[in-house]
Motif scaffolding. Structure first.
Motif, mmCIF file in Angstrom:
data_model
loop_
_atom_site.group_PDB
_atom_site.id
_atom_site.type_symbol
_atom_site.label_atom_id
_atom_site.label_comp_id
_atom_site.label_asym_id
_atom_site.label_seq_id
_atom_site.Cartn_x
_atom_site.Cartn_y
_atom_site.Cartn_z
ATOM 1 N N ASP A 215 -80.410 20.729 10.711
ATOM 2 C CA ASP A 215 -80.490 21.741 11.763
ATOM 3 C C ASP A 215 -79.604 21.408 12.952
ATOM 4 N N GLU B 115 -85.524 28.965 18.903
ATOM 5 C CA GLU B 115 -84.302 29.487 18.270
ATOM 6 C C GLU B 115 -83.462 28.311 17.804
ATOM 7 N N ASP B 116 -82.646 28.522 16.766
ATOM 8 C CA ASP B 116 -81.792 27.406 16.352
ATOM 9 C C ASP B 116 -80.555 27.329 17.254
ATOM 10 N N PHE C 60 -87.962 20.220 11.058
ATOM 11 C CA PHE C 60 -86.639 20.286 11.687
ATOM 12 C C PHE C 60 -85.879 18.994 11.394
ATOM 13 N N ALA D 123 -74.028 22.315 15.777
ATOM 14 C CA ALA D 123 -75.042 23.166 15.148
ATOM 15 C C ALA D 123 -74.681 23.317 13.667
ATOM 16 N N ARG D 124 -75.569 23.961 12.901
ATOM 17 C CA ARG D 124 -75.272 24.129 11.476
ATOM 18 C C ARG D 124 -74.067 25.059 11.329
ATOM 19 N N ILE E 124 -84.241 23.865 22.055
ATOM 20 C CA ILE E 124 -84.514 24.478 20.746
ATOM 21 C C ILE E 124 -86.024 24.668 20.557
#
Ligand code: VG1
Ligand code: CO
Length: 540
Positions: free
Chosen positions: A270, A393-394, A205, A286-287, A388
């Motif tokens: 990530d 989960e992302d 990560f 977030a991404r 996370i």
């Protein structure tokens, strides 16, 4: 030797949203800093012989100001000072040290997200024994002292060596220089599941943390890289610099644009995060998806029981009035109270002390809990990492599932900086005068249901705080807030807060359009023309 210096009052030492903030040149005038610090001491009966915590965000003038404060403290019979090595302490770390050492209070040297350097800003605030910013009655008392001060006392002797950990003396006063990170890192270990977060990093990560050359660099390196095993290089701009490397240490999409570009670019990490000058704010990205601070607060509240420190549930939550009402929906489902307070962390202290709220947050990238009495940037990042890791989960999925469950409060803040102060005051006065006539009126197919100037009755000490910003709530559940900032140092800063709700079945619907709220304000009070602006300085 203690000497008494004669002085005269300055008339502009009224603390704002978060302490006294002025240009460095103002603070550096003869007697200016001394008067304010002596006024703090004068407003604190029982200080003699007690311990104070001192530290700052490392900005220009931090080092000189600390030497001045040390000598004033010795002159006013303070018993002991606890000071972060090289004068550094993040705001949440200072709050924790006050509580842990049962200190009388602390002095934090920071102008937070305001730019630094010789032409930039400097600031000072006093935190009380609970570790939180001085409440209004104390800042009022400090201001009153600053209006009548005629003399202050100081120790006439050599400077203290701020770079060496250990015990020193300044006259009769003990001075202890401590590592700024140790105690804070230990506290974080108590709150979060470090094994789970370290496990996340072991799977590859990738976190990208931008310390913006401000105070969080050493905290972030220790926690994310050294203790939790994130890859070296996870923390960028990690060295605190007096001018923040020429940057503006305000973690929003405008000033942290490099981070935003990275998170939206190819091969994005990530999770992206940043903090501000003094380490109390957080940006979470977030991404490919920026997480608005109001949404972040709602996600933390909804997932709190996944965190060891909050596994038993939340007593309540609190948000500042302009913060979006996303967290209100979570509170409703959890069956807990959501308190609505004026802007600034000082209003959360009573709720946290009384055990009425566990989590608090503001739209301006501040979230925190009862672990300290300040908002806390690194803590918020650890909270996200722990969620996370626990959910597997992302961050994008977590956010989207949240919107699907609770609906989405689309939100934007428009800042108009360096507006002529007279024009800004006139605009607010004109708008306030119109409030009684607004309910029931229709604007662009929406109707105003509530129009008021927000005031807050503290449920714990019953104190009343008025004129905290104009609120217009529409029948579609949209909301428009207008208020004057209390942290700017030049002219006036006006903030517009725009919000509109989309229900769970259409969280991304076209109702995201917030522009009509700003044009409604033009129709109501000629907003842009009145302040001589066509568009905001910053949108966040
Ligand atoms: C701003 C923010 C407010 C925050 C304050 C201090 O105040 O809006 O939410 O508490 O800064 O944050 P204002 O009055 O300018 O809107 V910090 O990080 O400067 O301690
Ligand atoms: Co800050």
């Amino acid at each position: 030797m203690i000497e008494t210096i004669q002085t005269q009052p300055f008339d502009d030492q009224k603390p704002g949203t978060s302490g006294l903030r002025k240009r460095v040149g103002v603070f550096a005038q003869p007697h200016y800093l001394e008067n304010f610090v002596a006024s703090i001491f004068a407003a604190l009966p029982g200080l003699a012989g007690q311990t104070l915590v001192i530290g700052g965000d490392g900005r220009y003038f931090n080092d000189r100001a600390i030497q001045t404060i040390i000598k004033l403290a010795a002159g006013h019979e303070v018993g002991r000072l606890l000071i972060g090595c090289n004068g550094l302490l993040s705001t949440p770390a200072a709050s924790h040290l006050i509580r842990k050492n049962q200190a009388f209070g602390g002095i934090i040297l920071s102008a937070s997200h305001n730019p630094g350097g010789p032409e930039g800003d400097f600031g000072i605030k006093y935190n009380a024994a609970n570790g939180g910013p001085a409440p209004e009655r104390l800042t009022d008392a400090i201001f009153a002292e600053s209006r009548r001060i005629t003399a202050y006392r100081r120790y006439a002797g050599p400077d203290v060596d701020l770079s060496t950990i250990g015990e020193q003396r300044c006259g009769a006063m003990r001075v202890t220089i401590i590592d700024p990170v140790d105690d804070y890192a230990e506290l974080m270990r108590e709150l979060f599941d470090f094994d789970a977060i370290a496990g996340l990093f072991r799977t590859g990560f990738r976190l990208h943390f931008d310390a913006m050359h401000a105070v969080t660099g050493p905290y972030a390196v220790r926690l994310f890289e050294d203790i939790l095993g994130a890859a070296p290089g996870t923390v960028v701009n990690q060295r605190p610099l007096p001018d923040f490397g020429g940057g503006h240490p305000d973690p929003n999409p405008v000033h942290a644009h490099e981070l935003v570009a990275r998170m939206n670019g190819p091969d994005a990490p990530d999770l992206g995060a940043a903090s501000d000058g003094d380490g109390d704010r957080n940006l979470i990205h977030a991404r490919g998806l920026f997480i608005a601070p109001s949404d972040s607060l709602a996600v933390l509240a909804a997932n709190a029981t996944l965190i060891p420190a909050y596994a038993d549930g939340l007593a309540g939550v609190a948000r500042s009035m302009p913060t979006s009402r996303a967290v209100d929906r979570v509170a409703e489902e959890l069956g807990i109270t959501c308190y609505e307070t004026p802007t600034g962390w000082k209003f959360f202290g009573n709720l946290l002390d009384a055990g009425r709220a566990t989590l608090c947050g503001e739209e301006s990238a501040g979230t925190g809990s009862n672990h300290v009495r300040e908002k806390d940037g690194i803590w918020a990042v650890l909270f996200w990492l722990n969620i996370i890791a626990a959910r597997g989960e992302d961050a994008v999925t977590i956010m989207q599932r949240h919107w699907q469950r609770f609906g989405r409060n689309h939100y934007a803040r428009h800042d108009y900086e360096e507006v002529d102060a007279g024009k800004a005051r006139e605009l607010m006065a004109g708008l306030r005068a119109k409030l009684p006539d607004l309910p029931g009126t229709s604007w662009q197919e929406d109707t105003i249901e509530l129009a008021d100037d927000f005031s807050y009755r503290d449920p714990v000490d019953n104190s009343l705080t008025e004129h905290q910003g104009v609120r217009l709530v529409f029948s579609s559940d949209a909301r428009l807030v207008v208020r004057l900032s209390g942290t700017g140092t030049v002219g006036a800063t006006l903030r517009l807060y725009l919000e509109r709700f989309s229900p769970p079945d259409s969280p991304d619907g076209s109702s995201a359009d917030l522009g009509y709220l700003s044009s409604t304000l033009d129709e109501i009070c000629d907003f842009h023309a009145a302040i001589g602006r066509t568009s905001p300085s910053v949108i966040s």
